[in-house]
Design an enzyme around this catalytic site. Structure first.
Site, mmCIF file in Angstrom:
data_model
loop_
_atom_site.group_PDB
_atom_site.id
_atom_site.type_symbol
_atom_site.label_atom_id
_atom_site.label_comp_id
_atom_site.label_asym_id
_atom_site.label_seq_id
_atom_site.Cartn_x
_atom_site.Cartn_y
_atom_site.Cartn_z
ATOM 1 C CG ASP A 101 -23.417 17.729 -13.930
ATOM 2 O OD1 ASP A 101 -23.290 17.246 -12.794
ATOM 3 O OD2 ASP A 101 -22.888 18.801 -14.262
ATOM 4 N NE ARG A 163 -16.402 16.571 -28.004
ATOM 5 C CZ ARG A 163 -17.354 17.045 -27.221
ATOM 6 N NH1 ARG A 163 -18.025 16.228 -26.437
ATOM 7 N NH2 ARG A 163 -17.641 18.331 -27.207
HETATM 8 P P1 IMP Z 1 -26.499 18.971 -17.254
HETATM 9 O O1 IMP Z 1 -27.394 19.821 -18.092
HETATM 10 O O2 IMP Z 1 -25.982 19.701 -16.053
HETATM 11 O O3 IMP Z 1 -27.075 17.627 -16.901
HETATM 12 O O4 IMP Z 1 -25.176 18.757 -18.079
HETATM 13 C C1 IMP Z 1 -25.065 17.870 -19.089
HETATM 14 C C2 IMP Z 1 -23.917 18.287 -19.986
HETATM 15 O O5 IMP Z 1 -22.842 18.923 -19.257
HETATM 16 C C3 IMP Z 1 -23.335 17.041 -20.580
HETATM 17 O O6 IMP Z 1 -23.970 16.703 -21.793
HETATM 18 C C4 IMP Z 1 -21.881 17.418 -20.738
HETATM 19 O O7 IMP Z 1 -21.666 18.075 -21.979
HETATM 20 C C5 IMP Z 1 -21.593 18.400 -19.624
HETATM 21 N N1 IMP Z 1 -20.983 17.745 -18.442
HETATM 22 C C6 IMP Z 1 -21.496 17.630 -17.214
HETATM 23 N N2 IMP Z 1 -20.652 16.981 -16.385
HETATM 24 C C7 IMP Z 1 -19.576 16.674 -17.136
HETATM 25 C C8 IMP Z 1 -18.341 15.981 -16.852
HETATM 26 O O8 IMP Z 1 -18.051 15.505 -15.743
HETATM 27 N N3 IMP Z 1 -17.482 15.862 -17.890
HETATM 28 C C9 IMP Z 1 -17.730 16.342 -19.136
HETATM 29 N N4 IMP Z 1 -18.857 16.988 -19.442
HETATM 30 C C10 IMP Z 1 -19.775 17.164 -18.449
HETATM 31 MG MG MG Z 2 -19.705 18.777 -23.136
#
Ligand code: IMP
Ligand code: MG
Length: 178
Positions: A101, A163
């Protein structure tokens, strides 16, 4: 419990794409000491399926990343736990997470895992969200690019639910408290 608005990626689309990823990964790591390192909790289903699509010998292990970010994706404090991680010194490590993300989770994990001196370190994510990255790195392998929607299922949660769903779905905005 609230409802899915629509299915973004079906179970059979996921299976087909994972078969392709398994082939690419097998070709890239043939003859190498590969360890697949999953990120708990979101990657468990992806890891289980990906392992069975990788046709070369490999080991599996896990690390944990938790963010106290409330229920969805607003920025929060990230905690990384490597206590469960197997010995990866000299091994080729493929870090596997559910979704890229902002990229901050993967970036932080890579920094921690580097300290354990793997021979190489690459990343595979099932989903890669458009227009969200806050880091310079990109995943080495990804299943699907997706729009900036909040998705659940196939390991991904909303407030630790959903999940178990076999597909990737988008929740209705009111389900997210927006
Ligand atoms: P990042 O550090 O922003 O890349 O976020 C990664 C983590 O955020 C993932 O491992 C998920 O746990 C959570 N996450 C980000 N976007 C989503 C989504 O659309 N649905 C569910 N979990 C998300
Ligand atoms: Mg999560």
């Amino acid at each position: 419990m609230s409802q899915i608005m629509y299915t973004l990626i079906t179970a059979s689309q996921i299976a087909q794409r994972i078969a392709e990823l398994g082939t690419s990964i097998s070709d890239a790591y043939r003859g190498r000491p590969l360890t697949v390192l999953g990120v708990l909790n979101g990657s468990v289903i992806f890891v289980a399926d990906l392992m069975r699509s990788i046709g070369i010998p490999h080991r599996v292990g896990f690390v944990q990343a938790s963010s106290y970010r409330g229920e969805t994706t607003s920025a929060g404090e990230l905690t990384v736990a490597t206590g469960l991680m197997p010995d990866i010194a000299g091994r080729d490590v493929l870090l596997v997470d559910d979704i890229f993300d902002t990229g901050r989770t993967v970036e932080r994990l890579l920094n921690e895992i580097h300290k354990a001196r793997p021979a190489s370190l690459k990343t595979a994510v099932l989903l890669w969200k458009d227009g969200r990255s806050q880091v310079a790195l990109t995943p080495d392998y990804h299943g699907f690019r997706i729009p900036n929607e909040f998705v659940v299922g196939y390991g991904l949660d909303y407030d630790d639910d959903y999940r178990h769903l076999p597909m990737i779905g988008v929740l209705e905005p009111h389900d997210l408290g927006q």
